[in-house]
Design a protein around this motif. Sequence first.
Motif, PDB file in Angstrom:
ATOM      1  N   CYS A  79       0.513  -1.179   0.407  1.00  0.00           N
ATOM      2  CA  CYS A  79      -0.028  -0.249  -0.145  1.00  0.00           C
ATOM      3  C   CYS A  79       0.994   1.350   0.488  1.00  0.00           C
ATOM      4  O   CYS A  79       0.400   2.642  -0.596  1.00  0.00           O
ATOM      5  CB  CYS A  79      -0.893  -0.047   1.391  1.00  0.00           C
ATOM      6  SG  CYS A  79      -2.149   1.597   1.179  1.00  0.00           S
ATOM      7  N   THR A  80       1.825   0.939   0.851  1.00  0.00           N
ATOM      8  CA  THR A  80       2.931   1.988   0.366  1.00  0.00           C
ATOM      9  C   THR A  80       3.400   2.826  -1.214  1.00  0.00           C
ATOM     10  O   THR A  80       3.430   3.891  -1.575  1.00  0.00           O
ATOM     11  CB  THR A  80       4.384   2.063   1.399  1.00  0.00           C
ATOM     12  OG1 THR A  80       4.074   1.382   2.958  1.00  0.00           O
ATOM     13  CG2 THR A  80       5.301   3.288   1.179  1.00  0.00           C
ATOM     14  N   THR A 104      -3.484   8.633  11.105  1.00  0.00           N
ATOM     15  CA  THR A 104      -2.848   7.043  10.642  1.00  0.00           C
ATOM     16  C   THR A 104      -2.206   6.403  10.658  1.00  0.00           C
ATOM     17  O   THR A 104      -0.872   6.700  11.775  1.00  0.00           O
ATOM     18  CB  THR A 104      -2.996   7.669   9.209  1.00  0.00           C
ATOM     19  OG1 THR A 104      -2.930   7.149   7.832  1.00  0.00           O
ATOM     20  CG2 THR A 104      -2.399   8.949   8.904  1.00  0.00           C
ATOM     21  N   PHE A 105      -1.431   5.862   9.938  1.00  0.00           N
ATOM     22  CA  PHE A 105      -0.194   4.482  10.185  1.00  0.00           C
ATOM     23  C   PHE A 105       0.673   5.452   8.835  1.00  0.00           C
ATOM     24  O   PHE A 105       0.584   6.532   8.784  1.00  0.00           O
ATOM     25  CB  PHE A 105      -0.756   3.267   9.471  1.00  0.00           C
ATOM     26  CG  PHE A 105       1.113   2.056   9.732  1.00  0.00           C
ATOM     27  CD1 PHE A 105       1.934   2.292  10.848  1.00  0.00           C
ATOM     28  CD2 PHE A 105       1.941   2.284   8.034  1.00  0.00           C
ATOM     29  CE1 PHE A 105       2.592   2.048  10.594  1.00  0.00           C
ATOM     30  CE2 PHE A 105       3.012   1.204   8.759  1.00  0.00           C
ATOM     31  CZ  PHE A 105       3.468   1.058   8.926  1.00  0.00           C
ATOM     32  N   ALA A 107       2.826   5.263   6.960  1.00  0.00           N
ATOM     33  CA  ALA A 107       2.559   5.006   5.984  1.00  0.00           C
ATOM     34  C   ALA A 107       2.199   6.233   4.434  1.00  0.00           C
ATOM     35  O   ALA A 107       2.894   6.474   4.105  1.00  0.00           O
ATOM     36  CB  ALA A 107       2.473   3.791   5.245  1.00  0.00           C
ATOM     37  N   THR A 108       1.162   6.408   5.330  1.00  0.00           N
ATOM     38  CA  THR A 108       0.369   7.456   4.490  1.00  0.00           C
ATOM     39  C   THR A 108       0.839   9.051   4.771  1.00  0.00           C
ATOM     40  O   THR A 108       1.131   9.212   3.564  1.00  0.00           O
ATOM     41  CB  THR A 108      -0.960   8.089   5.491  1.00  0.00           C
ATOM     42  OG1 THR A 108      -1.338   6.680   5.950  1.00  0.00           O
ATOM     43  CG2 THR A 108      -1.837   8.699   4.511  1.00  0.00           C
ATOM     44  N   VAL A 149      -8.283   8.734   5.900  1.00  0.00           N
ATOM     45  CA  VAL A 149      -8.207   7.292   6.076  1.00  0.00           C
ATOM     46  C   VAL A 149      -9.346   6.581   7.137  1.00  0.00           C
ATOM     47  O   VAL A 149      -9.328   7.489   8.000  1.00  0.00           O
ATOM     48  CB  VAL A 149      -6.978   7.019   6.961  1.00  0.00           C
ATOM     49  CG1 VAL A 149      -6.415   6.032   6.937  1.00  0.00           C
ATOM     50  CG2 VAL A 149      -5.271   8.005   5.954  1.00  0.00           C
ATOM     51  N   ASP A 175      -7.102   6.217   1.498  1.00  0.00           N
ATOM     52  CA  ASP A 175      -6.140   4.954   1.772  1.00  0.00           C
ATOM     53  C   ASP A 175      -7.071   3.854   2.528  1.00  0.00           C
ATOM     54  O   ASP A 175      -7.151   4.343   3.691  1.00  0.00           O
ATOM     55  CB  ASP A 175      -5.729   5.745   2.436  1.00  0.00           C
ATOM     56  CG  ASP A 175      -3.999   4.813   3.543  1.00  0.00           C
ATOM     57  OD1 ASP A 175      -4.581   3.516   3.105  1.00  0.00           O
ATOM     58  OD2 ASP A 175      -3.224   5.040   3.657  1.00  0.00           O
ATOM     59  N   ALA A 177      -5.858   1.468   3.817  1.00  0.00           N
ATOM     60  CA  ALA A 177      -5.480  -0.060   3.590  1.00  0.00           C
ATOM     61  C   ALA A 177      -6.060  -0.889   4.903  1.00  0.00           C
ATOM     62  O   ALA A 177      -5.521  -1.550   4.864  1.00  0.00           O
ATOM     63  CB  ALA A 177      -3.823   0.336   4.762  1.00  0.00           C
ATOM     64  N   GLN A 178      -6.482   0.033   5.968  1.00  0.00           N
ATOM     65  CA  GLN A 178      -7.224  -0.494   6.889  1.00  0.00           C
ATOM     66  C   GLN A 178      -8.189  -1.146   7.339  1.00  0.00           C
ATOM     67  O   GLN A 178      -9.024  -1.861   8.132  1.00  0.00           O
ATOM     68  CB  GLN A 178      -6.623  -0.023   8.493  1.00  0.00           C
ATOM     69  CG  GLN A 178      -5.224   0.511   8.618  1.00  0.00           C
ATOM     70  CD  GLN A 178      -6.004   2.009  10.232  1.00  0.00           C
ATOM     71  OE1 GLN A 178      -6.561   1.597  10.117  1.00  0.00           O
ATOM     72  NE2 GLN A 178      -4.695   2.124  10.553  1.00  0.00           N
ATOM     73  N   GLN A 201      -1.316  -6.618   3.581  1.00  0.00           N
ATOM     74  CA  GLN A 201      -0.175  -6.487   4.365  1.00  0.00           C
ATOM     75  C   GLN A 201      -0.749  -7.829   5.664  1.00  0.00           C
ATOM     76  O   GLN A 201      -1.861  -7.771   5.525  1.00  0.00           O
ATOM     77  CB  GLN A 201       0.865  -5.556   4.958  1.00  0.00           C
ATOM     78  CG  GLN A 201       1.517  -5.364   6.154  1.00  0.00           C
ATOM     79  CD  GLN A 201       1.772  -5.621   7.449  1.00  0.00           C
ATOM     80  OE1 GLN A 201       0.442  -5.387   7.716  1.00  0.00           O
ATOM     81  NE2 GLN A 201       2.484  -5.901   8.091  1.00  0.00           N
ATOM     82  N   LYS A 204      -4.024  -6.778   7.893  1.00  0.00           N
ATOM     83  CA  LYS A 204      -4.768  -5.840   7.638  1.00  0.00           C
ATOM     84  C   LYS A 204      -6.045  -6.973   7.050  1.00  0.00           C
ATOM     85  O   LYS A 204      -5.819  -8.360   7.124  1.00  0.00           O
ATOM     86  CB  LYS A 204      -4.715  -5.258   5.429  1.00  0.00           C
ATOM     87  CG  LYS A 204      -3.701  -3.843   5.707  1.00  0.00           C
ATOM     88  CD  LYS A 204      -3.192  -3.275   6.909  1.00  0.00           C
ATOM     89  CE  LYS A 204      -1.924  -2.785   6.595  1.00  0.00           C
ATOM     90  NZ  LYS A 204      -2.382  -1.449   7.182  1.00  0.00           N
ATOM     91  N   GLY A 211       1.664  -6.835  -0.177  1.00  0.00           N
ATOM     92  CA  GLY A 211       0.974  -6.067  -1.286  1.00  0.00           C
ATOM     93  C   GLY A 211       0.116  -5.449  -1.121  1.00  0.00           C
ATOM     94  O   GLY A 211      -0.276  -4.969  -0.196  1.00  0.00           O
ATOM     95  N   TYR A 341      -1.211   3.177  17.542  1.00  0.00           N
ATOM     96  CA  TYR A 341      -0.502   3.900  17.082  1.00  0.00           C
ATOM     97  C   TYR A 341       0.402   4.983  18.506  1.00  0.00           C
ATOM     98  O   TYR A 341       0.440   5.894  18.958  1.00  0.00           O
ATOM     99  CB  TYR A 341      -0.647   5.843  16.016  1.00  0.00           C
ATOM    100  CG  TYR A 341      -1.163   4.840  15.340  1.00  0.00           C
ATOM    101  CD1 TYR A 341      -0.521   3.225  14.737  1.00  0.00           C
ATOM    102  CD2 TYR A 341      -2.121   5.083  14.719  1.00  0.00           C
ATOM    103  CE1 TYR A 341      -1.073   2.859  13.736  1.00  0.00           C
ATOM    104  CE2 TYR A 341      -2.859   4.695  13.458  1.00  0.00           C
ATOM    105  CZ  TYR A 341      -2.529   4.108  12.725  1.00  0.00           C
ATOM    106  OH  TYR A 341      -3.164   3.164  11.518  1.00  0.00           O
TER     107      TYR A 341
END
Length: 423
Positions: A79-80, A104-105, A107-108, A149, A175, A177-178, A201, A204, A211, A341
């Motif tokens: 996703c990154t 957010t994580f 990576a965003t 996100v 995003d 991702a989650q 990942q 997720k 991926g 986080y």
Amino acid sequence: MMDPLAIRGGKPARSTPLPPNYPGAVLMGEEEALAAAEVVKARSPFRYYGIEGRHAVETFENTMAEKLQVPYVLGVSSCTAALITAMKALGIGYGDKVIVPAVTFMATAGAVVCCNAVPVFADVDESLNLAPGDLERVYDEDVKAIITVPVLGSPCHMVPILEFARRHNLYVIEDVAQSCGVTYKGRTAGTMGDIGVFSFQMNKILTSGEGGAIVTKRADLFERAVRYHDQGLFRQKERYGIETDETAAFTGQNYRMSELTGAVLVEQWKKLDFILEGMKQRHSSIVSRLRSELPSIRLRAVIDEEGDIGSSLGIILSDAGTAQAVAGALGAENISAFTLYGGKPVYMLPQFFHQRTADKDGFPYNYPFKNPVRYTEDMCPRAVDLLARTLFIPVSPLLGDQDEDEIVGGLVKVLVGLNVLER
Ligand SMILES: *Cc1c(COP(=O)(O)O)cnc(C)c1O
């Protein structure tokens, strides 16, 4: 009388820990194993050519396109990579700012910096997702995009965000991702903005270890995304019916998805409805029981109940100390609970807070913006406050009725036993 708390020597509410918090991975089985073995037996682990190519990545992309009802899906390595590719497709780079939610994580925000742009952080509301009302504060003429996100399976307030973006001519990147499977007013997260990005990942909803994917409705953005992820090339013109030639090429990277990843994801996607149904039902049942047993419980706000996939339960406590005490007591009951986080907004990570990059001269933060970008600890006070005192409990698709009883029982026992809430 209630049973004594496990931290005080009582019998834990559960005798064993909850299932591991990996919705896709806990359901991996023979199907994924066979699919991956097929790729190996065909001796064709590369998506664009091989010995007896199985086109697993293509099948995965078609499956996802069908499910999400979007014309274009591109599998990528993470996703990154998807975030970076999305911004490159949109032409975002040096001299641009991108609005990122404070929750957010990493990576965003990291992907923004990787594209040589600078993240500016907007606050969240009680949904722990981007607060549309804070967009105006961070907006200026250098802002080119907003990244939304949906955190831990709960939708963002997209109508006012999309409205703000339209008014200021900004791109919207979702995003997701989650939150694969989240919807908002009946629309699938990832399909409402200009580009949506997904992660597969380990953590997720669906996984192949690593991926990612990019989805868009726009052929022009899709072409640029394909080119960026594949060294500037655009293969399979016939497949997409997109007319283009080498004059459209630009420098790209290798963010291609492997056939092994694609094969596993084809099988994982077949399990999505089962995963979502399981989590949603279990989540709503836990929520209604908690609300009736503990009327004063404060849960994370949900923007659209229908669209929440129920992958986690968020409980907002009075302060950070209480949240830590409750997490400790729940852990002893074999109910894992965590603050997200480390309880801090993403901009408090040292690499962002001190604007440190691997490049010279403070690049890309050294751009002479009219309004220089400075980060302060309290710039997003709602995120600072809420993250430190919101506890999340994962809701696995594998939970059974007894698990549910034990989670509800354990939560009531701990929250009442620690005098945090009254029955
Ligand atoms: C996990 C995650 C990412 C990064 O995904 P990778 O596939 O690990 O690169 C990006 N954004 C959010 C919100 C995430 O949770």
